[in-house]
Design an enzyme around this catalytic site. Structure first.
Site, short mmCIF file in Angstrom:
data_model
loop_
_atom_site.label_atom_id
_atom_site.label_comp_id
_atom_site.label_asym_id
_atom_site.label_seq_id
_atom_site.Cartn_x
_atom_site.Cartn_y
_atom_site.Cartn_z
N SER A 1 37.71 35.52 49.31
CA SER A 1 37.63 34.56 48.21
C SER A 1 37.60 33.13 48.69
O SER A 1 37.29 32.23 47.93
CB SER A 1 38.88 34.69 47.33
N HIS B 1 30.65 37.49 48.01
CA HIS B 1 31.86 37.33 47.19
C HIS B 1 31.59 37.78 45.76
O HIS B 1 30.87 37.12 45.01
CB HIS B 1 32.28 35.85 47.25
N GLU C 1 28.60 35.38 45.06
CA GLU C 1 28.38 34.20 45.90
C GLU C 1 28.01 34.68 47.30
O GLU C 1 28.72 35.51 47.86
CB GLU C 1 29.69 33.41 46.03
N ASN D 1 36.06 29.33 43.93
CA ASN D 1 37.52 29.15 43.91
C ASN D 1 37.94 27.70 44.15
O ASN D 1 39.04 27.32 43.73
CB ASN D 1 38.18 30.11 44.90
N1 3HC Z 1 37.32 46.80 35.45
C1 3HC Z 1 36.12 47.13 34.94
N2 3HC Z 1 35.73 46.82 33.69
C2 3HC Z 1 36.60 46.14 32.92
C3 3HC Z 1 37.86 45.75 33.39
C4 3HC Z 1 38.23 46.12 34.71
N3 3HC Z 1 39.39 45.76 35.27
N4 3HC Z 1 38.49 45.07 32.40
C5 3HC Z 1 37.66 45.04 31.36
N5 3HC Z 1 36.52 45.67 31.68
C6 3HC Z 1 35.34 45.89 30.84
C7 3HC Z 1 35.71 46.72 29.64
O1 3HC Z 1 35.70 48.09 29.96
C8 3HC Z 1 34.62 46.35 28.66
O2 3HC Z 1 33.43 47.01 29.03
P1 3HC Z 1 32.43 47.53 27.87
O3 3HC Z 1 31.78 46.30 27.32
O4 3HC Z 1 31.52 48.38 28.65
O5 3HC Z 1 33.25 48.25 26.92
C9 3HC Z 1 34.38 44.86 28.98
O6 3HC Z 1 34.93 44.63 30.28
C10 3HC Z 1 35.08 43.97 28.00
O7 3HC Z 1 36.45 44.36 28.00
P2 3HC Z 1 37.40 44.26 26.72
O8 3HC Z 1 36.57 44.41 25.48
O9 3HC Z 1 38.53 45.17 26.93
O10 3HC Z 1 38.04 42.84 26.86
P3 3HC Z 1 37.41 41.41 26.82
O11 3HC Z 1 36.24 41.28 25.91
O12 3HC Z 1 38.59 40.57 26.62
O13 3HC Z 1 36.83 41.18 28.31
C11 3HC Z 1 37.04 40.52 30.55
C12 3HC Z 1 37.61 41.39 29.44
C13 3HC Z 1 35.61 40.96 30.89
C14 3HC Z 1 37.93 40.71 31.75
C15 3HC Z 1 36.99 39.03 30.04
O14 3HC Z 1 38.27 38.67 29.56
C16 3HC Z 1 36.58 38.05 31.10
O15 3HC Z 1 35.41 37.87 31.38
N6 3HC Z 1 37.58 37.37 31.71
C17 3HC Z 1 37.33 36.41 32.78
C18 3HC Z 1 37.15 37.16 34.09
C19 3HC Z 1 36.87 36.23 35.22
O16 3HC Z 1 36.82 35.02 35.11
N7 3HC Z 1 36.70 36.82 36.42
C20 3HC Z 1 36.53 36.09 37.63
C21 3HC Z 1 37.86 35.94 38.29
S1 3HC Z 1 37.76 34.97 39.75
C22 3HC Z 1 37.33 36.10 40.93
O17 3HC Z 1 37.24 37.29 40.71
C23 3HC Z 1 37.08 35.54 42.28
C24 3HC Z 1 38.16 35.94 43.24
O18 3HC Z 1 37.81 35.41 44.48
C25 3HC Z 1 39.53 35.43 42.86
#
Ligand code: 3HC
Length: 318
Positions: A127, A161, A173, A231
């Site tokens: 990350s 990434h 990325e 990040n």
């Molecule tokens: N794994 C796989 N799929 C997941 C999941 C997980 N842990 N959590 C949720 N999902 C899927 C659900 O199954 C659902 O899929 P579907 O449309 O096929 O049914 C879809 O995501 C939407 O889930 P929900 O309806 O339960 O919930 P939300 O609409 O609230 O969405 C979310 C959940 C997609 C996680 C949304 O809240 C989101 O986009 N959050 C921001 C995530 C983000 O910013 N990620 C980047 C983090 S930074 C990073 O990763 C970089 C690293 O270096 C730190």
């Protein structure tokens, strides 16, 4: 012009939330056989069961047939603890997705990079850590960085990434180390696209060197700097402590349309991972906006890691 990635078998190191997601999209979308390895059999069990749940959900929603789900799942096999990471020796590309710890990553890269096929790509899902440092660690002690062999090994290391949850997030990325070859970048990029991802392409050389013309296909251009583009932008949000957790999260959700507030997102990423990323950012830049807050440090000391163990800024059913 499309560039073939040439990946016939993929190895994924680490079966946490990132490694599991990467293995799944590779098997399902890029349709490549995946060998998954983690030093914890418990973690592998959890990862496979998450994969099964996600595939069943796609079948239930009519996005996949039972057969397609089964084919994808059958493409994933586990390399057990006895075989160790050496069990990935014959793959065409390894994606390392272990914890955000430079020493651990260096130990992994140094222990088997030289044993892989001469054209195999070594990608790291770090990350924030310098890809250049990781690439340098891929050389065995007997091989000098300036030798032809040393240059060849390091030229196959690249940053790839992914974002959590991997099956949902559209971005990857791609980060070039100083040593990365154009061929490695092209193939890694083609593989990410085959996994169904749009891609941004941080490029360490183009910023300072206009003669070097591999460049961004989408929005972000960055050097191999701590935290890359994503990040470096995200972590200050998580570190900001000017209001209650609810007010911080509500502001970003309702005021800026972020799907999650930054503290919910921190819990989702893992507070230990956020702390490790912020430490790398702060050590690498000395910019105070990246200095981890005392609260984050204390929460990690208290072993409040976020969603993964049920307690972070918020509480969760395990
Ligand atoms: N794994 C796989 N799929 C997941 C999941 C997980 N842990 N959590 C949720 N999902 C899927 C659900 O199954 C659902 O899929 P579907 O449309 O096929 O049914 C879809 O995501 C939407 O889930 P929900 O309806 O339960 O919930 P939300 O609409 O609230 O969405 C979310 C959940 C997609 C996680 C949304 O809240 C989101 O986009 N959050 C921001 C995530 C983000 O910013 N990620 C980047 C983090 S930074 C990073 O990763 C970089 C690293 O270096 C730190």
């Amino acid at each position: 012009m499309s560039i073939a990635h040439g990946i016939r078998t993929l190895g994924v190191l680490g079966a946490g939330q990132m490694g599991t997601g990467i293995a799944l999209v590779s098997a399902l979308r890029a349709k490549v056989p995946v060998l998954l390895h983690d030093r914890s059999p418990e973690q592998v069990k959890k990862g496979l069961s998450l994969m099964d749940r996600l595939l069943s959900k796609d079948v239930a929603k009519g996005r996949l047939t039972n057969e397609e789900a089964k084919e994808a799942r059958d493409r994933v096999s586990v390399v057990g603890v006895e075989a160790g990471i050496q069990g990935l020796r014959d793959v065409d590309m390894v994606v390392e997705a272990v914890s955000e710890n430079l020493q651990l990553k260096q130990a992994i890269f140094s222990s088997f990079a030289a044993e892989l096929k001469p054209e195999a790509i070594l990608a790291t899902n770090t990350s924030s850590i310098s890809i250049t440092k990781i690439a340098a660690s891929a050389l065995p002690a007997s091989v000098s960085a300036a030798s032809e062999e040393g240059k060849k090994i390091a030229s196959r290391v690249v940053g790839l990434h992914f974002f959590n949850p991997v099956p949902v997030m559209k971005l990857v990325e791609l980060i070039s180390a100083l040593q990365t070859s154009q061929d490695t970048l092209d193939r890694a990029r083609a593989f990410a696209v085959a996994c169904g991802k749009g891609i941004c392409f941080p490029n360490p050389l183009a910023v300072n060197n206009p003669l070097c013309d591999f460049h961004a296909t989408e929005v972000t251009v960055s050097k191999d700097v701590p935290g890359f583009v994503s990040n470096a932008l995200l972590m200050p949000f998580i570190n900001e402590g000017t209001a209650t957790r609810e007010d911080i999260d509500t502001t970003l959700k309702l005021g800026m349309n972020h799907p999650m507030g930054p503290l919910q997102l921190a819990d989702f990423i893992g507070l230990d991972t956020c702390l490790a990323i912020q430490q790398t950012l702060y050590e690498g830049t000395r910019d105070s906006k990246y200095r981890p807050s005392l609260l984050l440090q204390q929460m990690v000391d208290a072993q409040w890691y976020g969603r993964k163990n049920g307690k972070g800024f918020y509480e969760y059913d395990k």
